[in-house]
Structure formats: structure tokens, C-alpha cells
Design an enzyme around this catalytic site. Sequence first.
Site, PDB file in Angstrom:
ATOM      1  N   TYR A  54      67.111  53.907  21.184  1.00 23.84           N
ATOM      2  CA  TYR A  54      64.878  52.909  21.250  1.00 23.84           C
ATOM      3  C   TYR A  54      65.846  52.169  20.154  1.00 23.84           C
ATOM      4  O   TYR A  54      65.037  51.145  19.783  1.00 23.84           O
ATOM      5  CB  TYR A  54      64.201  54.228  21.021  1.00 23.84           C
ATOM      6  CG  TYR A  54      63.707  55.437  21.733  1.00 23.84           C
ATOM      7  CD1 TYR A  54      61.983  54.343  22.361  1.00 23.84           C
ATOM      8  CD2 TYR A  54      64.606  56.209  22.300  1.00 23.84           C
ATOM      9  CE1 TYR A  54      61.736  55.610  23.540  1.00 23.84           C
ATOM     10  CE2 TYR A  54      63.776  57.300  23.201  1.00 23.84           C
ATOM     11  CZ  TYR A  54      62.706  56.324  23.616  1.00 23.84           C
ATOM     12  OH  TYR A  54      62.097  57.093  24.000  1.00 23.84           O
ATOM     13  N   CYS A 112      62.568  59.148  13.325  1.00 23.61           N
ATOM     14  CA  CYS A 112      62.642  59.130  11.721  1.00 23.61           C
ATOM     15  C   CYS A 112      62.286  59.638  10.620  1.00 23.61           C
ATOM     16  O   CYS A 112      62.900  60.252   9.954  1.00 23.61           O
ATOM     17  CB  CYS A 112      62.288  57.510  11.348  1.00 23.61           C
ATOM     18  SG  CYS A 112      63.521  56.818  12.332  1.00 23.61           S
ATOM     19  N   ARG A 126      59.699  62.338  21.232  1.00 24.48           N
ATOM     20  CA  ARG A 126      60.226  63.138  19.603  1.00 24.48           C
ATOM     21  C   ARG A 126      59.772  63.272  18.316  1.00 24.48           C
ATOM     22  O   ARG A 126      58.878  62.409  17.803  1.00 24.48           O
ATOM     23  CB  ARG A 126      61.992  61.894  19.293  1.00 24.48           C
ATOM     24  CG  ARG A 126      63.308  62.652  20.179  1.00 24.48           C
ATOM     25  CD  ARG A 126      64.018  61.362  19.916  1.00 24.48           C
ATOM     26  NE  ARG A 126      63.729  59.825  19.831  1.00 24.48           N
ATOM     27  CZ  ARG A 126      64.914  58.991  19.279  1.00 24.48           C
ATOM     28  NH1 ARG A 126      65.753  59.266  19.177  1.00 24.48           N
ATOM     29  NH2 ARG A 126      64.023  57.728  19.074  1.00 24.48           N
TER      30      ARG A 126
HETATM   31  C1  UDX Z   1      59.069  53.985  11.448  1.00 24.94           C
HETATM   32  C2  UDX Z   1      59.281  53.189  10.837  1.00 24.94           C
HETATM   33  O1  UDX Z   1      57.840  52.493  11.043  1.00 24.94           O
HETATM   34  C3  UDX Z   1      60.222  52.032  11.404  1.00 24.94           C
HETATM   35  O2  UDX Z   1      60.144  50.642   9.958  1.00 24.94           O
HETATM   36  C4  UDX Z   1      61.013  52.297  10.739  1.00 24.94           C
HETATM   37  O3  UDX Z   1      62.386  51.559  11.844  1.00 24.94           O
HETATM   38  C5  UDX Z   1      61.308  53.951  11.795  1.00 24.94           C
HETATM   39  O4  UDX Z   1      60.439  54.330  11.665  1.00 24.94           O
HETATM   40  P1  UDX Z   1      58.177  54.381  14.741  1.00 24.94           P
HETATM   41  O5  UDX Z   1      58.581  55.935  13.707  1.00 24.94           O
HETATM   42  O6  UDX Z   1      58.748  53.740  15.011  1.00 24.94           O
HETATM   43  O7  UDX Z   1      58.994  54.280  12.989  1.00 24.94           O
HETATM   44  O8  UDX Z   1      56.483  54.316  14.366  1.00 24.94           O
HETATM   45  P2  UDX Z   1      55.507  53.514  13.309  1.00 24.94           P
HETATM   46  O9  UDX Z   1      54.930  53.256  13.555  1.00 24.94           O
HETATM   47  O10 UDX Z   1      55.974  54.454  11.944  1.00 24.94           O
HETATM   48  O11 UDX Z   1      54.567  55.742  13.263  1.00 24.94           O
HETATM   49  C6  UDX Z   1      55.241  56.761  13.039  1.00 24.94           C
HETATM   50  C7  UDX Z   1      54.173  58.019  13.276  1.00 24.94           C
HETATM   51  O12 UDX Z   1      52.940  57.408  12.067  1.00 24.94           O
HETATM   52  C8  UDX Z   1      53.403  57.884  14.581  1.00 24.94           C
HETATM   53  O13 UDX Z   1      53.596  59.431  14.845  1.00 24.94           O
HETATM   54  C9  UDX Z   1      52.131  56.978  14.166  1.00 24.94           C
HETATM   55  O14 UDX Z   1      51.078  57.494  15.004  1.00 24.94           O
HETATM   56  C10 UDX Z   1      51.967  57.713  12.859  1.00 24.94           C
HETATM   57  N1  UDX Z   1      50.738  56.748  12.013  1.00 24.94           N
HETATM   58  C11 UDX Z   1      51.112  55.539  11.916  1.00 24.94           C
HETATM   59  C12 UDX Z   1      50.058  57.028  11.590  1.00 24.94           C
HETATM   60  O15 UDX Z   1      49.828  58.119  11.966  1.00 24.94           O
HETATM   61  N2  UDX Z   1      49.207  56.177  11.121  1.00 24.94           N
HETATM   62  C13 UDX Z   1      49.150  54.983  10.294  1.00 24.94           C
HETATM   63  O16 UDX Z   1      48.092  54.313   9.930  1.00 24.94           O
HETATM   64  C14 UDX Z   1      50.471  54.441  10.866  1.00 24.94           C
HETATM   65  C1  UDX Z   2      68.772  56.520  16.104  1.00 20.94           C
HETATM   66  C2  UDX Z   2      68.495  57.777  14.973  1.00 20.94           C
HETATM   67  O1  UDX Z   2      67.512  58.850  15.612  1.00 20.94           O
HETATM   68  C3  UDX Z   2      68.222  56.280  13.946  1.00 20.94           C
HETATM   69  O2  UDX Z   2      67.720  57.172  12.410  1.00 20.94           O
HETATM   70  C4  UDX Z   2      68.627  55.263  13.524  1.00 20.94           C
HETATM   71  O3  UDX Z   2      67.904  54.652  12.905  1.00 20.94           O
HETATM   72  C5  UDX Z   2      69.390  54.002  14.880  1.00 20.94           C
HETATM   73  O4  UDX Z   2      69.704  55.376  16.255  1.00 20.94           O
HETATM   74  P1  UDX Z   2      67.536  55.824  18.615  1.00 20.94           P
HETATM   75  O5  UDX Z   2      68.187  54.867  19.094  1.00 20.94           O
HETATM   76  O6  UDX Z   2      65.942  56.629  18.429  1.00 20.94           O
HETATM   77  O7  UDX Z   2      67.932  56.162  16.826  1.00 20.94           O
HETATM   78  O8  UDX Z   2      68.578  57.603  19.219  1.00 20.94           O
HETATM   79  P2  UDX Z   2      68.655  57.353  19.929  1.00 20.94           P
HETATM   80  O9  UDX Z   2      67.346  56.721  21.366  1.00 20.94           O
HETATM   81  O10 UDX Z   2      68.713  59.014  20.441  1.00 20.94           O
HETATM   82  O11 UDX Z   2      69.753  56.629  20.633  1.00 20.94           O
HETATM   83  C6  UDX Z   2      71.107  56.706  20.162  1.00 20.94           C
HETATM   84  C7  UDX Z   2      72.247  56.908  21.185  1.00 20.94           C
HETATM   85  O12 UDX Z   2      73.508  57.561  20.874  1.00 20.94           O
HETATM   86  C8  UDX Z   2      72.185  57.907  22.959  1.00 20.94           C
HETATM   87  O13 UDX Z   2      71.749  57.052  23.425  1.00 20.94           O
HETATM   88  C9  UDX Z   2      73.391  57.995  22.850  1.00 20.94           C
HETATM   89  O14 UDX Z   2      73.909  59.092  23.930  1.00 20.94           O
HETATM   90  C10 UDX Z   2      74.595  57.646  22.093  1.00 20.94           C
HETATM   91  N1  UDX Z   2      75.764  58.049  21.204  1.00 20.94           N
HETATM   92  C11 UDX Z   2      75.222  59.255  19.952  1.00 20.94           C
HETATM   93  C12 UDX Z   2      77.110  57.761  21.786  1.00 20.94           C
HETATM   94  O15 UDX Z   2      76.909  56.466  22.460  1.00 20.94           O
HETATM   95  N2  UDX Z   2      78.279  57.854  20.848  1.00 20.94           N
HETATM   96  C13 UDX Z   2      77.869  58.729  19.939  1.00 20.94           C
HETATM   97  O16 UDX Z   2      79.458  59.565  19.397  1.00 20.94           O
HETATM   98  C14 UDX Z   2      77.165  59.500  19.789  1.00 20.94           C
END
Ligand code: UDX
Ligand code: UDX
Length: 468
Positions: free
Chosen positions: A15, A278, A348
Amino acid sequence: MQFKIKNICCIGAGYVGGPTMAVFAKHCPNININVVDINSDRIAKWNSSDLSELPVYEPGLESLIKKYRGKNLHFSSEIEKKISEADLIFISVNTPTKSKGIGAGQASDLRWIDASARQIAQHAKSNTIVVEKSTLPVRTAQTIKLILNSPDIGSKNKTFYVLSNPEFMSEGNAIKDLENPDRVLIGGENSEAIQALISLYSNWVSSEKILTTDLWSSELSKLIANAFLAQRISSINSISALCEKTGANIKEVAIAIGADKRIGSHFLNSSPGFGGSCFKKDISNLVYICKYYGLEDAALYWQKVIDINNWQSNRISQIIVNNLFGTITCKKICILGFSFKANTNDTRESPAIKICSGLLDEGASLKIYDPKVKKDMIQKNLNNFQIKENHKLEGGDWCFSNSVYEAAEEADAIVILTEWDEFRKLDWEKIAKVMRSPAWVFDTRGITNIKDAKFNLINTWSIGDGSN
Ligand code: UDX
Ligand code: UDX
């Protein structure tokens, strides 16, 4: 040392890695970008000609992939080869919470970071810049440096430059955030390596938004940014419960307090709790680090942010059961939204998993609809409970629905769990006709037109609304 970046490799096509590299490809047309991943199924999806099959759903991502894939953006499983060709390598692999051993349940599992560093040490050429993109515990760069410089791992006579460049984008807004970030943070020790990364971002980010720090401040800042954001959600969620008891309204309170510039109006939406890959992981890690350094009170403070998050989703499950006369056995409940937030297919740590599992445990039958989460993913998340393909529900089971209205049919209650736009404008007249009476709606995001639902004789509960 002057760096000329012609080839970038990103380890991890998730992601973070996928969308980030798509935006780099757009703004760095003369640089060849290779995104590699050990998961070949995921790579196949990134390469699928049917763009709806991309493993990540993000508004705006499909069009970037269409335009740059095969030009300067490539997805493959040739990890060693692409590492060996790269001038700069992003490490964007997952860093989940450890499930066993020392620090289980709190510390980050760095095995994939370790594995990536070893691959780089063996296969990269000398003078490669290695950039931490993943969110990591403070001082992980030290471990990466030790591995990269270990003569036993094949890096004899090679020099590496380690930078920390955490990604702050949020899912569902990834492309917008990447295109127009609040800031880009680069931590490091070697000024030429830092400059090389700055020059890439300078293609689209203005210089005043690019902050440079030492390695440790950069690593720690990412963890703390997430902790502060999550803390706001736990704060507003704790007050949502107080509003419900006192007759106040959480939306009004959020507007009133958010108008104060020192507080700010963003991130004050009460909800069933924060999800995503996260927040929980990073705060757990922060708690672990505080404890490790003997800062017990600081650890307790941050642990409460997670505790309130769990309390909020439990509290909501309880409210649903209580309002449905204390029993939901064999009742049909329509679930709207399964992703952890709107505009993503990511589930997640979604509060939907816990709330749905709780309702199923109580014997309810769920009809689940989400505009982007696929049936298989829901099945994976609810793996203790039976899916009924024929929609003949008997209790403790669930089925997948293709629309709001299909899911609402014969339902005793509707539970809105994700704030998808589609759920903001529901036709309550149409819905009321197909539900079973007495019907209920539980809006855990406070997004629907609750007056309209009431007007159509549906009983309503909306988060933080004391007039319920
Ligand atoms: C978060 C951080 O915002 C981002 O900067 C970091 O790089 C990764 O983690 P993300 O988890 O993708 O991003 O989404 P975010 O918009 O932060 O929402 C996280 C969770 O909080 C969601 O479940 C969302 O629904 C919830 N949320 C967010 C609330 O419940 N209320 C709010 O006002 C904002
Ligand atoms: C992840 C972490 O959750 C976040 O904390 C961090 O900031 C960035 O990496 P995300 O991209 O959302 O975020 O994770 P995920 O969608 O699980 O992608 C990680 C990828 O790495 C997977 O596709 C996995 O297969 C790959 N991977 C893992 C490799 O290619 N090599 C490895 O040795 C381990």
C-alpha cells in the site's frame, strides 16, 4: 561523492511502495523505477491488464499505472537483479508487531527489514543510497548500517549511504498526499546522499516543504506523528461517549473546539475506532520503546490511546445488542462498510473485523456490503465464521451482498461502519420498505441523514449524538 540517480529499486509493492513509486514515476520521467516484491501473486496483480485487479485501490492510482507502467515504472519479482542495477533503493516492506518472543504484542518485527538489508548487502553495487521508507523503531538505521557493512554478508569493499525518508501519506488519499505533501522528511548523515534524494523530490515538491534532520529524529518523528494523530481520535472518541450521556453532540463539539487554531479542525471525527496497518502497531512500538528506556509513565500514557480504541469498538457492539432487546441471535444485521476507512480496499485492523466478529459470536446473521473490499478478503478476516453463498442465513453466519439495498433486505438493523460517500446519501424511504420492523440504524461514523431515517420510522442511534 556526487550521485547520479538513473535507476531506483523499491523493495515492497504494498500500500505504501506501489502508490509512492507511481507518483515518483510520474515526476521523474528520466529515472527507471523497479518495484519488486517476494509475493509473486501481488506482482502479477500489479501487472494485470485489468486495472480493477490492482492489489491496492486508491483514487487516481489506476490512471497513473496505466500511463507509466511499462515505461519508467516496472513491477517484478526479480529482486536480486533489480537491486544490483539500482543507484537508490527504497525499503518499503512491512514491519508488523511481533507475535512471539521478546516484546511480543508490542515491539516491531524487523525480520523483513533485516532480510532486505541482507539482500542489498549481497547484490547492490557500491555507493548505493539505501532509504528507509517503512515506519521503523528509532535507531533501526543503525541495524541496517551494521548489516550493510558486515564483511560476512558479501559487502566487502562496498560503501552504502543510509537515509530515513518516512512516508506520511494516508490511504484513500495516497495520491493527493504524495502529490502535495505537507512535508517531506529526510534524515541522514551524508549531505550528498541527502541532496540526491532532495533533487528527486524537487521535481514536484517545493524546497521549503523538504525538511532534513539527523537519522534518529527522522525515524522517531514518523512514529510520533502517527501516535499524535491516533491520540486525537481516542480523545474525540472518549468524548463521543460523554456526549451520548449528556445530551451534547460530538459534531458540534468538534466544530467548536476545532475553530481554535491551536487545536485545529482536522482529525476530529468520532468513529468506531482507528484501524489501518499503522496506528496500533506504531503506538504499541512506542509503548515498548518507552518501557525499554525505563519511562513507565510515558508508556502508560500512550497505552491508554490503544485501550480507549478497544473500548470504543466494544462499547458500540454492546449498544447494538442492548438496543435490539439484549439478543441478536438469528437477527439479520446489514453491515455497510468493511474497510478501515473510506476510499481504500484495505481491511487491516479495521474496526469492522472486531465488531462483526462480536455480533457473529452473539449469533447474529450478517449481510455485508462494501464498495471495494472483495468477498475473499472479508472471508479471510472472519475466518472463524461460516459464509453462506445461498443467502440462507441461520445465525452465526454471514453472506456477501452486492449493494446496500440487497444487504438491507429483511434486516432488523443496519450498522454503518465505514464512511464511504455512498452511505452519506442513502434512500431511507426505499430502505425502510425492505427492512424488518422494528428496524434500527446504528451510524458509527455519524454520516447518514438520521432525520430522514427517523422520518421513515426507523429507530436511530448515531455516534456521539446525545439526542439519540
Ligand atoms: C495514517 C497516517 O494518517 C499517515 O500519515 C501515515 O502515513 C499512515 O497512517 P492511514 O492509517 O492510512 O494513515 O489513514 P488515516 O486517515 O490516518 O486513518 C486512520 C484511522 O483513523 C482510520 O480507521 C480512520 O477511520 C480513523 N480516523 C481518522 C477517525 O476515526 N477519525 C478521524 O478524524 C480520522
Ligand atoms: C508497510 C508497513 O506496514 C508500514 O509500516 C511501512 O511504513 C511501509 O510498509 P504497506 O505497504 O502498507 O506498509 O505494507 P504491505 O502492503 O504489507 O506491503 C509490504 C510488501 O513488502 C508486501 O507486498 C510484501 O510481500 C513485501 N515484502 C516483504 C518483500 O517484498 N520482501 C520482504 O522481504 C518482505
